[in-house]
Design an enzyme around this catalytic site. Structure first.
Site, mmCIF file in Angstrom:
data_model
loop_
_atom_site.group_PDB
_atom_site.id
_atom_site.type_symbol
_atom_site.label_atom_id
_atom_site.label_comp_id
_atom_site.label_asym_id
_atom_site.label_seq_id
_atom_site.Cartn_x
_atom_site.Cartn_y
_atom_site.Cartn_z
ATOM 1 N N ASN A 1 5.003 12.730 -8.316
ATOM 2 C CA ASN A 1 4.955 12.372 -6.862
ATOM 3 C C ASN A 1 6.514 11.560 -6.831
ATOM 4 O O ASN A 1 7.267 12.156 -5.738
ATOM 5 C CB ASN A 1 4.022 11.282 -6.687
ATOM 6 C CG ASN A 1 2.565 12.060 -6.577
ATOM 7 O OD1 ASN A 1 2.423 13.106 -6.782
ATOM 8 N ND2 ASN A 1 1.632 11.102 -6.758
ATOM 9 N N ASP A 2 6.705 11.011 -7.717
ATOM 10 C CA ASP A 2 8.154 10.129 -7.535
ATOM 11 C C ASP A 2 9.055 10.863 -8.321
ATOM 12 O O ASP A 2 10.207 11.055 -7.708
ATOM 13 C CB ASP A 2 8.103 8.671 -7.990
ATOM 14 C CG ASP A 2 7.379 7.841 -7.194
ATOM 15 O OD1 ASP A 2 7.993 7.847 -6.008
ATOM 16 O OD2 ASP A 2 6.475 7.074 -7.402
ATOM 17 N N ARG B 1 -2.547 0.705 -14.552
ATOM 18 C CA ARG B 1 -1.249 0.743 -13.986
ATOM 19 C C ARG B 1 -0.830 -0.591 -13.457
ATOM 20 O O ARG B 1 -1.551 -1.135 -12.462
ATOM 21 C CB ARG B 1 -0.613 1.864 -13.421
ATOM 22 C CG ARG B 1 0.900 1.794 -12.826
ATOM 23 C CD ARG B 1 1.174 2.939 -12.189
ATOM 24 N NE ARG B 1 0.866 2.861 -10.605
ATOM 25 C CZ ARG B 1 1.193 3.636 -9.853
ATOM 26 N NH1 ARG B 1 1.787 4.651 -9.915
ATOM 27 N NH2 ARG B 1 0.675 3.417 -8.387
ATOM 28 N N ARG C 1 9.242 11.200 0.108
ATOM 29 C CA ARG C 1 7.717 11.792 -0.071
ATOM 30 C C ARG C 1 6.939 11.721 1.112
ATOM 31 O O ARG C 1 5.884 12.143 1.305
ATOM 32 C CB ARG C 1 7.073 11.308 -1.411
ATOM 33 C CG ARG C 1 6.840 9.767 -1.573
ATOM 34 C CD ARG C 1 6.593 9.402 -2.918
ATOM 35 N NE ARG C 1 5.095 9.470 -3.056
ATOM 36 C CZ ARG C 1 4.431 8.832 -4.010
ATOM 37 N NH1 ARG C 1 5.170 8.376 -5.135
ATOM 38 N NH2 ARG C 1 3.084 8.898 -4.141
ATOM 39 N N CYS D 1 -0.103 12.358 -14.101
ATOM 40 C CA CYS D 1 -0.870 11.722 -12.916
ATOM 41 C C CYS D 1 -0.403 11.586 -11.493
ATOM 42 O O CYS D 1 -1.081 11.518 -10.474
ATOM 43 C CB CYS D 1 -1.293 10.241 -13.236
ATOM 44 S SG CYS D 1 0.364 9.299 -13.446
ATOM 45 N N GLU E 1 8.672 8.760 -14.026
ATOM 46 C CA GLU E 1 8.925 8.997 -12.654
ATOM 47 C C GLU E 1 10.234 9.008 -11.857
ATOM 48 O O GLU E 1 10.403 9.389 -10.917
ATOM 49 C CB GLU E 1 7.895 8.437 -11.905
ATOM 50 C CG GLU E 1 7.463 6.808 -12.056
ATOM 51 C CD GLU E 1 6.587 6.220 -11.199
ATOM 52 O OE1 GLU E 1 5.830 6.796 -10.314
ATOM 53 O OE2 GLU E 1 6.319 4.958 -11.703
ATOM 54 N N HIS F 1 1.221 7.785 -0.050
ATOM 55 C CA HIS F 1 -0.050 7.112 -0.681
ATOM 56 C C HIS F 1 -1.148 7.029 0.285
ATOM 57 O O HIS F 1 -2.307 7.038 -0.250
ATOM 58 C CB HIS F 1 0.499 5.599 -1.136
ATOM 59 C CG HIS F 1 1.322 5.612 -2.373
ATOM 60 N ND1 HIS F 1 2.486 5.451 -2.230
ATOM 61 C CD2 HIS F 1 0.915 5.664 -3.568
ATOM 62 C CE1 HIS F 1 2.954 5.671 -3.474
ATOM 63 N NE2 HIS F 1 1.983 5.831 -4.416
ATOM 64 N N ARG G 1 -4.561 2.730 -9.810
ATOM 65 C CA ARG G 1 -3.455 2.178 -8.938
ATOM 66 C C ARG G 1 -3.903 0.871 -8.562
ATOM 67 O O ARG G 1 -4.501 0.558 -7.362
ATOM 68 C CB ARG G 1 -3.409 3.078 -7.719
ATOM 69 C CG ARG G 1 -2.530 4.440 -7.995
ATOM 70 C CD ARG G 1 -2.227 5.325 -6.704
ATOM 71 N NE ARG G 1 -1.244 6.156 -6.902
ATOM 72 C CZ ARG G 1 -1.755 7.635 -7.029
ATOM 73 N NH1 ARG G 1 -3.065 7.879 -7.159
ATOM 74 N NH2 ARG G 1 -0.758 8.432 -7.227
HETATM 75 C C1 PEP Z 1 3.652 9.438 -9.253
HETATM 76 O O1 PEP Z 1 4.697 9.004 -8.615
HETATM 77 O O2 PEP Z 1 3.367 10.586 -9.492
HETATM 78 C C2 PEP Z 1 2.601 8.524 -9.145
HETATM 79 C C3 PEP Z 1 1.440 9.066 -9.740
HETATM 80 O O3 PEP Z 1 2.460 7.304 -8.568
HETATM 81 P P1 PEP Z 1 2.239 6.887 -7.230
HETATM 82 O O4 PEP Z 1 1.674 7.987 -6.627
HETATM 83 O O5 PEP Z 1 1.402 5.689 -7.053
HETATM 84 O O6 PEP Z 1 3.671 6.419 -6.789
HETATM 85 MG MG MG Z 2 4.822 6.663 -8.632
#
Ligand code: PEP
Ligand code: MG
Length: 579
Positions: free
Chosen positions: A462-463, A338, A473, A510, A439, A195, A302
């Protein structure tokens, strides 16, 4: 002829762009202290070094005391008094001296002593005394910092273009570096989709993370170049290197200007297949930037960042003000809000203490799990969202749904909040759409069931990548295994899109993969409806979309789906002709 050479450190490209400035060290909450042996003859000198670091710390604390006294008065200034008392504690001093006498360097001796004291505090029942351990840790850190000779200033004292250096920057720290003079940052730890990296992109600050040694190799006021495109940092560069990077910076600026011409054009392929380009934001301040880049909506707000850098929980009013501001600015286009995704690498200091003590925070009480555990916090946020929905086109989205029951439970709370608002005659959008993030692999596997319960889904790659491939990550040691083009990920994405379309709902993405131009043709070919990306990526993704045909993209995506290895997938993508 100069013999001076650049020192180049390789890390992970976290946020694109080039930045040049002087090193500025930000104190890190858990910096590394190494243990060195001090020969007998040098131990007295080591004690003197310790004493002068203690005196320097005392001067700093006195300054803090005077400042608090000036602004808030004596009763508040006593907080700083406690710190001075700890600094003069004779037992602490005796223990540190003993360790130095045994040949241990001063930094480590302080670290060990503080650690021992803090450990003994764990067994104290009394909450007040238990919490004093934070003060002791704080003092220990201050002394070590002074021993290490790192110059510690606040960002507000910056006077020239600077590069922030730290072992680690938390997402909350990163939120505070929206200073004009901060040109970029570099850290020892971190991954591309941490993040911290994501926020840097939102702030358009070039950043390199996962450098492992930057905080120990750089010195205060060193000139540093951040190359956020290649993931490199140049320490103490030669004038020749500086001028090379300045030229590259100018070139990139020209390219950016060129991309701006796409702003009012739609995101459609050469054979007229249209998709939507949305933006990811962390903060209402980003609205100007995303609008100027041509975003057709906010695909991910976010909201957890509202909880950062404050001592109390945000109120319903705080939520309402933030969301209505974005919804009004984005109107008539949609804003996907979200619900808070705290936990994992996003810890707020607002009293969710159980989260801070978890051993495996990414697998713990995070996102929707936290909301359901603390309904009173969730309710405040939902009320804020619903009230703001009267002012623009708001959609609500739940993070980290791992099973259908969580969705039912969250909707149950939402329905109760709606009933309350109706009773109180407070206006909101009765037709507000509700969606889920996909995710977690379990959600991807039961996407057919989830798709029947929501108005839309958004793929959080991402997750999804982190949990599917078992790759943290934010861990630079396994960054090479973090792969959006792993066949398992591509098959999951295709499944999510197909099943959602069967259920008649749209699919957005996203995660950072949506903003990677290299992945765009494949995602387009899979039939993705919306790409939600960081502001600066919008024109880049649009350019790829406008230069390829949908037919070609579909062909490519069918081919990659048949592949079982990453190499074969890369071979196909590398031969893409954008016709
Ligand atoms: C993701 O996990 O792809 C996502 C957009 O949420 P975050 O990056 O805030 O975990
Ligand atoms: Mg996420």
């Amino acid at each position: 002829m100069s013999l001076k050479k650049d020192v180049i450190l390789e890390g992970i490209a976290a946020s694109p762009g080039i930045a040049i400035g002087k090193a500025f060290f930000l104190e890190d909450d858990d910096f590394c202290v190494t243990c060195r042996e001090i020969p007998e003859y040098a131990r007295e000198v080591e004690k003197k070094r310790l004493n002068s670091a203690v005196e320097k710390t005392r001067d700093e604390l006195k300054m803090v005391y005077n400042r608090i006294d000036e602004v808030l008065g004596k009763s508040y200034a006593r907080i700083a008094d406690v710190h001075l008392l700890i600094l003069d504690d004779p037992t602490m001093k005796k223990n540190v001296y003993e360790l130095i006498d045994n040949g241990i360097n001063a930094e480590y001796a302080v670290f060990r002593t503080v650690d021992d004291i803090v450990h003994s505090f764990e067994f104290i029942e009394d909450g007040y005394f238990r919490e004093r351990k934070v003060d002791i840790q704080d003092i220990g850190k201050k002394i070590i910092w002074n021993l290490l000779g790192k110059q510690k200033k606040t960002l507000a004292s910056l006077e020239e273009d600077s590069i922030v250096i730290s072992r680690n920057l938390t997402p909350a720290d990163t939120m505070t570096i929206r200073e004009k003079l901060v040109k970029g940052f570099a850290t020892d730890v971190g991954g591309k989709t941490s993040h911290t990296a994501i926020i840097a992109q939102g702030l358009s600050i070039p950043a390199v993370v996962g450098l492992k040694v930057i905080s120990s190799q750089a010195q205060t006021s060193d000139v540093i170049i951040i190359d956020g495109n290649r993931g490199e940092v140049v320490l103490r560069p030669t004038t020749k290197t500086i001028s090379k990077y300045r030229k590259e910076h100018t070139l990139q600026f020209a390219k950016k200007k060129d991309l701006e011409k796409l702003k009012n054009l739609s995101a459609e392929t050469t054979d007229k297949h249209k998709v939507l380009l949305f933006a990811n934001i962390d903060n209402p301040d980003e609205m100007e930037s995303i609008l100027s880049n041509g975003a057709m909506g906010v695909g991910l707000y976010r909201t957890e960042f509202i909880y950062f850098n404050r001592d109390t929980m945000p109120s319903e009013k705080d939520h309402f003000e933030n969301y209505s501001k974005v919804a009004v600015a984005m109107s008539p286009y949609p804003t996907v809000i979200r619900t808070f995704d705290l936990g994992g690498d996003k810890l707020a200091k607002t009293g969710l203490l159980k989260v801070e003590r978890e051993k495996n925070p990414f697998l713990g009480l995070r996102a929707i799990r936290l909301s359901l555990k603390y309904p009173e916090i969730f309710i405040d946020q939902l009320r804020g969202v619903l009230r703001a929905s009267a002012y623009g086109k708001i959609r609500l989205m739940y993070p980290m749904i791992s099973g259908i029951e969580e969705l039912y439970e969250a909707n149950e709370v939402l329905n109760k909040v709606k009933q309350d608002l109706r009773r109180e005659n407070i206006e909101f959008d009765e037709k507000m759409e509700v969606g889920a993030m996909v995710e977690v692999p379990s959600a991807a596997m039961i996407i057919d069931a989830i798709a029947n319960e929501v108005d839309f889904v958004s793929i959080g790659t991402n997750d999804l990548i982190q949990y599917t491939l078992a790759v943290d990550r934010v861990n630079e040691n396994v960054a090479g295994l973090y792969d959006p083009l792993h066949p398992a990920i591509l098959r999951f994405i295709k499944k999510i899109i197909d099943e959602s379309h069967k259920a008649g709902i749209t699919v957005s993405m996203c995660g950072e993969m949506a903003g990677d131009p290299y992945c765009t043709p494949v995602l387009l070919g899979f039939g993705l409806d919306q790409f939600s990306v960081s502001s600066a990526q919008i024109p880049k993704i649009k350019r790829v979309i406008r230069s390829i045909s949908f037919e070609n993209a579909k062909k490519i995506s069918e081919e990659v789906l048949r592949c079982g290895s990453r190499d074969s997938i890369l071979r196909i993508i590398n031969t893409i002709s954008t016709q």
